[in-house]
Every structure is written in C-alpha cells, then in structure tokens.
Design a protein around this motif. Sequence first.
Motif, short mmCIF file in Angstrom:
data_model
loop_
_atom_site.label_atom_id
_atom_site.label_comp_id
_atom_site.label_asym_id
_atom_site.label_seq_id
_atom_site.Cartn_x
_atom_site.Cartn_y
_atom_site.Cartn_z
N PRO A 61 1.18 -1.40 0.17
CA PRO A 61 1.90 -1.74 1.34
C PRO A 61 3.37 -1.57 1.61
N THR A 62 3.55 -1.04 2.65
CA THR A 62 5.13 -0.89 3.00
C THR A 62 5.53 -1.75 4.18
N ARG A 63 6.57 -2.40 3.99
CA ARG A 63 7.14 -3.62 4.82
C ARG A 63 7.91 -2.75 6.09
N GLY A 97 9.50 -4.32 9.67
CA GLY A 97 9.34 -5.50 10.71
C GLY A 97 8.43 -6.56 10.24
N GLU A 98 7.48 -7.07 11.22
CA GLU A 98 6.75 -8.33 10.74
C GLU A 98 5.38 -8.02 9.98
N PHE A 99 5.19 -6.80 9.58
CA PHE A 99 4.04 -6.47 8.93
C PHE A 99 4.12 -5.77 7.65
N TRP A 100 2.96 -5.84 6.91
CA TRP A 100 3.03 -4.79 5.90
C TRP A 100 1.76 -3.80 6.29
N TYR A 101 2.19 -2.50 6.08
CA TYR A 101 1.50 -1.26 6.53
C TYR A 101 0.81 -0.67 5.32
N TYR A 102 -0.46 -0.25 5.34
CA TYR A 102 -1.16 0.41 4.26
C TYR A 102 -2.32 1.18 4.80
N THR A 103 -2.77 2.16 3.91
CA THR A 103 -4.25 2.74 4.32
C THR A 103 -5.05 2.36 3.18
N ARG A 104 -6.17 2.53 3.78
CA ARG A 104 -7.68 2.14 3.22
C ARG A 104 -8.31 3.58 2.93
N SER A 105 -8.85 3.74 1.93
CA SER A 105 -10.22 4.89 1.81
C SER A 105 -11.36 4.17 1.37
N PHE A 106 -12.46 4.66 2.06
CA PHE A 106 -14.00 4.17 1.66
C PHE A 106 -14.80 5.06 0.91
N SER A 119 18.85 3.41 10.71
CA SER A 119 19.62 2.33 11.37
C SER A 119 18.92 1.91 12.77
N GLU A 120 18.14 2.86 13.37
CA GLU A 120 17.59 2.73 14.58
C GLU A 120 18.68 2.84 15.90
N LYS A 121 19.81 3.26 15.35
CA LYS A 121 20.96 3.42 16.29
C LYS A 121 21.02 4.48 17.20
N TYR A 122 20.54 5.57 16.65
CA TYR A 122 20.71 7.04 17.14
C TYR A 122 19.28 7.78 17.24
N LEU A 123 19.23 8.53 18.01
CA LEU A 123 18.03 9.36 17.96
C LEU A 123 18.62 10.98 17.93
N MET A 124 18.22 11.62 17.23
CA MET A 124 18.60 12.80 16.63
C MET A 124 17.90 13.97 16.83
N ILE A 125 18.31 15.27 17.37
CA ILE A 125 17.56 16.42 17.81
C ILE A 125 17.86 17.30 16.55
N PRO A 171 11.16 2.42 5.55
CA PRO A 171 11.67 2.44 6.86
C PRO A 171 12.64 1.37 7.10
N GLU A 172 12.83 0.16 6.32
CA GLU A 172 13.84 -0.76 6.97
C GLU A 172 15.35 -0.36 6.55
N TRP A 173 16.31 -0.78 7.55
CA TRP A 173 17.50 -0.38 7.17
C TRP A 173 18.06 -1.48 6.18
N VAL A 174 17.72 -2.90 6.21
CA VAL A 174 18.11 -3.61 5.28
C VAL A 174 16.93 -4.08 4.47
#
Length: 715
Positions: free
Chosen positions: A90-92, A94-103, A257-263, A404-407
């Motif tokens: 799992p990767t944190r 925001g308020e969640f842990w994200y992960y993938t499952r395989s079956f 940092s989520e401060k800038y969008l970059m092209i 993904p987290e800045w801090v």
Amino acid sequence: MAVEPETESPAPTEVAPPVAKKVPTERVHHGDVVVDEYEWLRDKDDAEVVAYLEAENAYTEAQTEHLKPLQDKVFNEIKARTKETDLSVPTRMGEFWYYTRSFEGKQYAVSCRCPIDGPEDWNPPELSVDVDIPAEQVLLDSNELAEGHDFFALGAFSVSHDGTLLAYSVDVLGDERYTMRFKDLRTGELLPDEIPGTAPGATWAIDHRHVFYLTVDESWRPDTVWRHELGTPRSSDAQVFHEPDERYWVGIGSTRSEKYLMIWVGSKITSEGWMLESAYPEGEFRVILPRREGVEYSAEHAVVGGEDRFLILHNDIVEGVKAENFVLADAPVDNPSDMRMLIGHRDDVRLEDVDAFSNHLVLSYRREALPRLAIWPLTESGYGERRELSFDLELFSVGGGANPEWVQPTLRFGMGSFITPSRVYDYVLETGEMLLRKEQPVLGEFDESDYEQHRHWARAADGTQIPISIVKRKGITAPAPLLLYGYGSYEASTDPAFSVARLSLLDRGMIFAVAHVRGGGEMGRLWYENGKTLTKKNTFTDFVDCARHLVDAGVTTPEHMVADGGSAGGLLMGAVANLAPELFAGIDANVPFVDPLTSILDPSLPLTVIEWDEWGNPLADKEVYEYMKSYSPYENVEAKDYPAILAITSINDTRVLYVEPAKWVARLRAHKTGDSQLLLKTEMSAGHGGVSGRYAKWKEVAFEFAWILDTAGAV
C-alpha cells in the motif's frame, strides 16, 4: 530445483509455407530507384492482406504444433511459480492507503484503497488476501471493464488530490487511443462526462474540478493539452497548449508539491517546460526556459531555505564544454535563468533525474553501467550531505517507488537483480534504516543461491569495451545453450531485473545474457550518441562482437545461441541476421522495426518526423539515406543461409506497423537459401505491447520460450 529433461519432441508438421505475391512498387529518392515487391502488404483493410497474414499464422501454428506440450509445460511453470492472488504494498496518499489486488483466474488487476489510521500512520498495513480488509473500497476492477473485449489497456488512473474523484481511460483495440471517464469515489457512480480519443494520462488541478489531458495528431503524436471542467460537455473543453512542430511530443503533469502544473515539450534532442500555478487552472501557462536546439532540461519544484526554487537538470554548455552527461543547478521559480551550479559534469556519471520532497531530494544517476540512487537532505541553510544507497551485489537495479506525498518521513524505493526477486523498501529518512516491505513471491522451490550473475566485457572492433550481463543456474557446464538479448536505441538501458518466466530457461540449463550495446544508455549519454544516426551501425557490430566473445570465451556455441530483441531491438535482430547469420541458431524478433528506411521516408506515417532526430532524415539528407539503406534489414536480405527466425507482430501496432515484419518475412522467404525455419506470427487484435491480460501474456511467453529452447537445443 532443475526441470526434468523433456521427452524428445516430434518433428514439425510438413506444410508448404505461404508465398506472398510480388507487386512491384517503385520508390525514388536522391536518384536511387528502389523496386519494392511487397509494399502491397501495407493495406490491412485489404482482404488479401488479411488472408496472407492468416495463412502465415496457420503455417506458424503447424510448424510449432510439436512444441505445444513444451509450451504448456512452460506456461504451467510460470503459473505455478506466481502468487496469483496477491496484493501490492500500500502507498499512502492523503487519507488513504492505495494498492492493487490480483486474483487467481483473473487477467487484470483490481485497484483498491482503505483509510489510514491517522496523520502519523506511515507504516503500510499488512494486508492479507485471506482476510477481509476493513473499509476496503474497490476503485476500479479492470476485469469488469475488459469483459467482452479481446484487448484491454488502462491509459489513465488518476485520483484527485482530495481523494474524491477518479479519472481513468481505457483502450480496447490496442491502437493507444483511449476513452476517459470519471468516477465519484464517494458514491461509486460514474459521472456523465466522457472524452474519447485521448492519449494516456490525466492530471488534476488542485481545485479537483478541472482535469488536463492530451490528444494525438494523425501520426499518433501527443500534440495538444486540453482542460476539461467536470459537468461540462467535451465540446466546451479549452485547448490550453498546442505544439505544431512534428518533431516534438507533449506531456503534462504536476509537481509533487501540487503547487504547479507542468507541460513538457520534447524532441529526441531538445526540451521545453511550461508552468502554471495549480490554484489557477484557467490561467495561462508560461515558459520556464525557451527551447534551444540540442538543449534538454527538466525542472522540479523544491523549497530551499524557505524559497521556491526549480531544480534544473540540463545538458547545456558549461564553461565552454557541452555537459553531455547533464549537470544539476537550481534557480528561483520567478527567474529560472538565474542558475547556480549544484552538481557539475562528470564523464563517468550520467545524471538522470531529481525528485523533490519537503525536506529532501532524491537523485537518480548511472555509474559503471548500473543505476544508482542517493538521498540528499534539505536543511535550513540549503543542501546537506548526499548518501548513496548501496547493495552487496555485483549487478543490481534500484529506483524510486510510489512516493506521491510532498511531506513524508520515509522514501519508497525498489531494487532487484537478475537473480534477486524485486523488493520494495521504505527508507527511513531520520535514521537511514531500510525497511523491507515486500519481496516478489516466487512459489515452489526457488532459491536465489542456486543462480549466479556476472559481468563480462567484449572488445568491439574499434577497441570499445562492451558490457555483457550473464545469468545462469550454478553448475551448468559450458558451453551451454544461450539466449542473447539486445536493444540499443533511444538511450534506453536494460538493467538487471528478475523474471519468474526466465527461470524456465535457466532451469533447463540455458544461459541468459544481455549485450549492453551502444545506442542504449547504460554507459552514459555518449554511449547513446555513438549508436544513433550516422553511428547506428555500432549497435549492430557491438552485438555481433558480444556474441563472438561469448563463443570465444567458451560460454556457448553458434549452434546453441539464440538472439532476441523487440521493436528497435527487432531492428538489431534483423541487422544481425544479415551481418552474422553463422553466429546464431535462431533469432526471435518481436514487433521488429525491420523496414526502417521505408518508414522514416514517409512523414505521413505515425511518429516518423519525431524519429528523424534518432535515425536522421533520409528525405533531406542523401548521406543519411545511403547509410540507412546500407543497414536496413529489409533492404539487405540476400541469397544466403539464415538462422531460424521467429517474427512476432500485432496488426493494430501504431509504433512499428505489422507490415514491416510481414514484408521482411516475405522477402526472406523468396531469397534465403537453406532449410532453416522462418515463421511469422501476427496477433490479430493487439498493439505494440502484444496481447493483453497476464494469462494471455504468459501463454505468449511460453510459446516463444518453447521455440527458443527447441531452436537452441536445450530440450
């Protein structure tokens, strides 16, 4: 445990091979008249073309029918060694842990999340496939999306910063054009917004209301950035950036940092960045540093000593000398040209990337043909002392993971080797401790100590030392059957990586080797420069010299060596077949770029103009035209004995069109001497990456491995 010896396979079925008709088509460039007898195969909507491809498929199936027991055995070995029902670490965010499952039994992954326990929860939960996970939410089940389709690929999977919305896109044809949808993760409902014809990827603005995406031109080049506001029709989307120059690709993302969008706009040799504060998504992007031909750069936002700065990695001229291997500088965000040097140029180190976090940086670079990773703390006064991560292995790979987290108090990274299953670590920034979070499971009796990996060096004709990575099971008596892999284009590096499937070769006594030829990036930017455009032939001769080294060193013999490469590596395979057919028992060429001159001469074909910086422009330059013609596999087919050849392609491939291997095989069949096997296999519902779904891919790998083992005499 070694695999039991196979029983002797019956001989291939005697079936006459298809013979493509000849339709002379004349091509004239720089006064050179070329008659191409198989160009008619380009029209995949022509029933006669489809019939020819299907005839080749039928012939290949008949010729490999005797290998089906071995193919099934290899497939079952891959399946038996793989933990089919599993979870990612799992990767944190925001308020969640994200992960993938395989079956077990399912082709595709299922994306999930569960809540964190609190702000200080940075230890990923030890989730189990056998126990229900409290408050687990399924975000996307790709198996459901793929239902009823022969092909499926996910192009975007992007959760908004507040965790409430998901943008995702799918391709069900294999042509890399995706349809984007949006899901409200609070309710599980799909929003009515639907955007067809997008390129992969989606980027959210910080307001969670606007999303940016890309579209491609007629040549499949991502050229335009659009802004979509949720709840509005596609026709209202705003075009925020367009790149008319066909040499350049366009991409969009955001800073950590989520401060800038970059092209980002880039050709093979030039790049340019544009920025916009994410809080003002309807504003105008502004250029960071104007593009200059031959200068590449990247810019990463960091906060140093309380000041917003860009970390700029570039290869511009420094003190009168071109920084081929790149340097790192920083500059104020409001004045990016005011740079100060942080890391100067080194001939033996290729700087590749820098990632910024709130209190540290992560440097990615290459030294001695291996990737490296270093942690660089940010202090109140600026930059601290760098620390390189080290591993007690002769050959290894290391790279940043999902962060993904800045801090965050830890850094996620991955490492592995040819014999070490991939591992996921969390590096504790405060203590330097490396916490192992997961090692790729390998079921059965696998023991890493049963295998060994080494580095050889082959001497090229011009004296250059070419690295070769060698992997084998311990106790194998040389000379032994050997699979020699190569790529050698686009500065791409073939780094040490573990493969469950490869064990089926190693346990049958076959050696696996990688020729790190020029044109790749293993040894720095000049390694790449000396294997492209008018030095491209170094790629081919390096591979031949590596093969000769392995024979001369007693590692293998020509009767037991198979060469393997795909895409641009397939060009390598075709060139090697012409240069040194006597060195190989067989050649496995996947989606091979074997008719490069015809393709690069036609700017209307997908991606051709972009490729001119890699190969040269034969339309405008006679020298380039003659040079490409001198090595093009299709142009140089001769009446001579070739090794056994297996060419695999996909009819919907937009990067290397199926027509290239189709023409190549047709010409080989008409001209080659001897009785070596020549096979063409076309996937009739797939793209550049071949079939989709893990079981389908395992079956394809098992088919190739059975052919390789049989051709090399390893069964």
